[in-house]
Motif scaffolding. Structure first.
Motif, PDB file in Angstrom:
ATOM      1  N   MET A  19      82.738  19.997  18.395  1.00 55.15           N
ATOM      2  CA  MET A  19      83.067  18.608  18.756  1.00 55.15           C
ATOM      3  C   MET A  19      83.362  17.769  17.521  1.00 55.15           C
ATOM      4  O   MET A  19      84.256  16.926  17.534  1.00 55.15           O
ATOM      5  N   LEU A  20      82.597  18.009  16.468  1.00 55.49           N
ATOM      6  CA  LEU A  20      82.729  17.191  15.257  1.00 55.49           C
ATOM      7  C   LEU A  20      83.845  17.673  14.340  1.00 55.49           C
ATOM      8  O   LEU A  20      84.126  17.046  13.322  1.00 55.49           O
ATOM      9  N   ARG A  21      84.478  18.758  14.706  1.00 55.61           N
ATOM     10  CA  ARG A  21      85.546  19.309  13.871  1.00 55.61           C
ATOM     11  C   ARG A  21      86.704  18.329  13.718  1.00 55.61           C
ATOM     12  O   ARG A  21      87.306  18.222  12.674  1.00 55.61           O
ATOM     13  N   GLU A  22      87.022  17.595  14.761  1.00 55.54           N
ATOM     14  CA  GLU A  22      88.186  16.709  14.762  1.00 55.54           C
ATOM     15  C   GLU A  22      87.858  15.238  14.523  1.00 55.54           C
ATOM     16  O   GLU A  22      88.708  14.489  14.086  1.00 55.54           O
ATOM     17  N   GLN A  23      86.635  14.831  14.853  1.00 55.23           N
ATOM     18  CA  GLN A  23      86.344  13.395  14.784  1.00 55.23           C
ATOM     19  C   GLN A  23      84.854  13.130  14.609  1.00 55.23           C
ATOM     20  O   GLN A  23      84.032  13.974  14.929  1.00 55.23           O
ATOM     21  N   ARG A  24      84.552  11.952  14.107  1.00 48.90           N
ATOM     22  CA  ARG A  24      83.164  11.500  14.055  1.00 48.90           C
ATOM     23  C   ARG A  24      82.761  11.050  15.437  1.00 48.90           C
ATOM     24  O   ARG A  24      83.565  10.442  16.153  1.00 48.90           O
ATOM     25  N   LEU A  25      81.533  11.330  15.813  1.00 45.65           N
ATOM     26  CA  LEU A  25      81.037  10.911  17.119  1.00 45.65           C
ATOM     27  C   LEU A  25      79.651  10.313  16.983  1.00 45.65           C
ATOM     28  O   LEU A  25      78.860  10.734  16.138  1.00 45.65           O
ATOM     29  N   ALA A  26      79.368   9.359  17.854  1.00 47.25           N
ATOM     30  CA  ALA A  26      78.031   8.781  17.916  1.00 47.25           C
ATOM     31  C   ALA A  26      77.106   9.764  18.616  1.00 47.25           C
ATOM     32  O   ALA A  26      77.539  10.588  19.433  1.00 47.25           O
ATOM     33  N   ALA A  27      75.828   9.661  18.308  1.00 52.59           N
ATOM     34  CA  ALA A  27      74.843  10.554  18.903  1.00 52.59           C
ATOM     35  C   ALA A  27      74.897  10.483  20.425  1.00 52.59           C
ATOM     36  O   ALA A  27      74.824  11.506  21.108  1.00 52.59           O
ATOM     37  N   GLY A  28      75.055   9.282  20.975  1.00 56.26           N
ATOM     38  CA  GLY A  28      75.122   9.120  22.429  1.00 56.26           C
ATOM     39  C   GLY A  28      76.333   9.813  23.035  1.00 56.26           C
ATOM     40  O   GLY A  28      76.248  10.404  24.118  1.00 56.26           O
ATOM     41  N   GLU A  29      77.466   9.760  22.339  1.00 63.91           N
ATOM     42  CA  GLU A  29      78.678  10.434  22.825  1.00 63.91           C
ATOM     43  C   GLU A  29      78.486  11.949  22.844  1.00 63.91           C
ATOM     44  O   GLU A  29      78.955  12.635  23.754  1.00 63.91           O
ATOM     45  N   ILE A  30      77.781  12.449  21.851  1.00 65.82           N
ATOM     46  CA  ILE A  30      77.499  13.884  21.803  1.00 65.82           C
ATOM     47  C   ILE A  30      76.561  14.251  22.945  1.00 65.82           C
ATOM     48  O   ILE A  30      76.803  15.210  23.681  1.00 65.82           O
ATOM     49  N   ALA A  31      75.508  13.473  23.116  1.00 69.44           N
ATOM     50  CA  ALA A  31      74.514  13.760  24.157  1.00 69.44           C
ATOM     51  C   ALA A  31      75.124  13.713  25.545  1.00 69.44           C
ATOM     52  O   ALA A  31      74.742  14.501  26.425  1.00 69.44           O
ATOM     53  N   ASP A  32      76.085  12.815  25.763  1.00 70.60           N
ATOM     54  CA  ASP A  32      76.713  12.683  27.085  1.00 70.60           C
ATOM     55  C   ASP A  32      77.472  13.938  27.503  1.00 70.60           C
ATOM     56  O   ASP A  32      77.719  14.141  28.689  1.00 70.60           O
ATOM     57  N   ARG A  33      77.825  14.773  26.576  1.00 69.73           N
ATOM     58  CA  ARG A  33      78.602  15.979  26.884  1.00 69.73           C
ATOM     59  C   ARG A  33      77.735  17.186  27.257  1.00 69.73           C
ATOM     60  O   ARG A  33      78.252  18.247  27.544  1.00 69.73           O
ATOM     61  N   PHE A  34      76.430  17.004  27.225  1.00 71.63           N
ATOM     62  CA  PHE A  34      75.506  18.098  27.531  1.00 71.63           C
ATOM     63  C   PHE A  34      74.631  17.738  28.727  1.00 71.63           C
ATOM     64  O   PHE A  34      74.380  16.564  29.003  1.00 71.63           O
TER      65      PHE A  34
END
Length: 120
Positions: A19-34
């Protein structure tokens, strides 16, 4: 290298890295995908951060995560010895050397033959 290998051993952490390969993400955005809990995602992010694979930046109230691929170099180098292409690369280099050597010897032989014809 061991901490990097341990960090990528978990499939959730590997997915976060993708996920982080292409862009910076907020912790919440990462968590929402799981489908796992936010605290579980937070623990995975901590492991990735401590291994040096990701770094975080506080922007306002958001913590943004981004990939730091430089830590993969040691592991990639070590894994390279097991890649089938590594053996082929050495063999192809040896073949290239042999081809150049053969061409050089042929040119020398042809030049010597030419000189003999000219003197005869």
């Amino acid at each position: 290298m061991d901490d990097v290998a341990a960090a990528i051993a978990d499939p959730v952490r590997r997915e976060i890295l993708v996920m982080l390969r292409e862009q910076r993400l907020a912790a919440g955005e990462i968590a929402d995908r799981f489908e796992i809990s936010r605290p579980a995602v937070s623990r995975h992010l901590r492991v990735l951060r401590e291994s040096g694979l990701v770094r975080d930046t506080l922007v306002g109230r958001r913590r943004l995560y981004e990939l730091d691929g430089s830590r993969f170099a040691g592991l990639i180098g070590w894994l390279g010895q097991f890649a089938p292409a590594a053996g082929w690369e050495r063999r192809l280099d040896a073949l290239e050397t042999e081809v150049y050597r053969t061409r050089r010897e042929r040119r020398r032989r042809d030049a010597a033959d030419q000189r003999q014809e000219n003197t005869a």
